[in-house]
Design a protein around this motif. Structure first.
Motif, short mmCIF file in Angstrom:
data_model
loop_
_atom_site.label_atom_id
_atom_site.label_comp_id
_atom_site.label_asym_id
_atom_site.label_seq_id
_atom_site.Cartn_x
_atom_site.Cartn_y
_atom_site.Cartn_z
N ASN A 41 0.84 -1.20 0.00
CA ASN A 41 0.00 0.00 0.00
C ASN A 41 0.87 1.25 0.00
OD1 ASN A 41 -2.86 -1.00 0.46
ND2 ASN A 41 -1.80 -2.01 2.15
N ASP A 42 0.44 2.28 -0.69
CA ASP A 42 1.04 3.60 -0.58
C ASP A 42 -0.03 4.64 -0.92
OD1 ASP A 42 0.91 3.83 -3.40
OD2 ASP A 42 2.99 3.23 -3.68
N ASP A 43 0.36 5.88 -1.05
CA ASP A 43 -0.63 6.94 -1.27
C ASP A 43 -1.35 6.84 -2.62
OD1 ASP A 43 1.67 7.62 -2.66
OD2 ASP A 43 1.61 9.73 -2.09
N ARG A 44 -0.86 6.00 -3.52
CA ARG A 44 -1.50 5.80 -4.82
C ARG A 44 -2.57 4.72 -4.79
NH1 ARG A 44 3.49 3.95 -8.01
NH2 ARG A 44 3.76 2.97 -5.98
N GLY A 45 -2.48 3.82 -3.79
CA GLY A 45 -3.39 2.68 -3.72
C GLY A 45 -2.66 1.45 -3.23
N TYR A 46 -2.82 0.33 -3.93
CA TYR A 46 -2.16 -0.90 -3.52
C TYR A 46 -1.76 -1.72 -4.73
CZ TYR A 46 -6.53 -3.38 -4.54
OH TYR A 46 -7.63 -3.90 -5.17
#
Length: 183
Positions: free
Chosen positions: A20-25
């Motif tokens: 996961n990160d700020d863009r999605g997964y």
């Protein structure tokens, strides 16, 4: 990724590693080599299926007899289900036992169901999307089912019985003791 043998060791729960990160997964949904290394045999999935269901839809318990028996790898893309697998192999140490697992878009778990098992699920949320791979094509003559509310199996579907949405075909399935099972 982590593979876990359930109380019926041939039924495998797959817990993916999700990045996961700020863009999605991102995660690997299926990797044939890793999967087959764990289960110890080759599976040649030939078809992917998808079903969309409203909350409270119960589908099952379904299976196909040999030579058209199917292994399945099931998962939920949207929503949540209670997934139920019953061992119908007469000569198995776990004959008649069941595995019950919640699969959801949040946990991203998958369940491998080998040949010799009846399978069903109930949707626990609206607009659930259920996906599964199979290693044999559908064959109507070998299709079988077991009554979802069979008293010998005593499955707790974790859903109010009066709110279940069940096809006429699934309501008319046979009890476990009368089903055509795997030798």
């Amino acid at each position: 990724m982590k593979f876990i043998r359930t109380n019926i060791p041939d039924v495998i729960l797959y817990k993916p590693t999700v990045f996961n990160d700020d863009r999605g997964y991102f995660y690997e949904v299926f990797k044939k080599e890793t999967f087959e290394d764990f289960i110890g045999f080759a599976v040649d999935f030939c078809q992917d299926n998808e079903a969309k269901s409203s909350k409270g839809v119960l589908r099952g318990l379904h299976y196909q007899l040999p030579p058209f028996a199917q292994s399945k790898l099931v998962r939920v893309v949207k929503g949540k289900v209670l997934d139920v697998v019953v061992d119908i192999r007469k000569n198995s140490k776990t004959f008649g036992e069941k595995v019950i697992v919640e699969l959801s878009e949040e946990n991203k778990y998958q369940l491998f169901i080998p040949k010799g098992f009846a399978h069903g699920y109930v949707t626990l949320s609206d607009d659930t999307i259920f996906c599964y791979k199979v290693d044999a094509y559908y064959n109507q003559k070998s299709e079988r089912g077991i009554l979802f509310n069979d008293t010998d199996l005593a499955i707790d579907w974790n859903f109010p019985a009066n709110e279940l949405i069940i096809s006429e075909k699934d309501k008319a399935q046979v009890p476990f003791k009368k089903a055509d099972l795997f030798e």
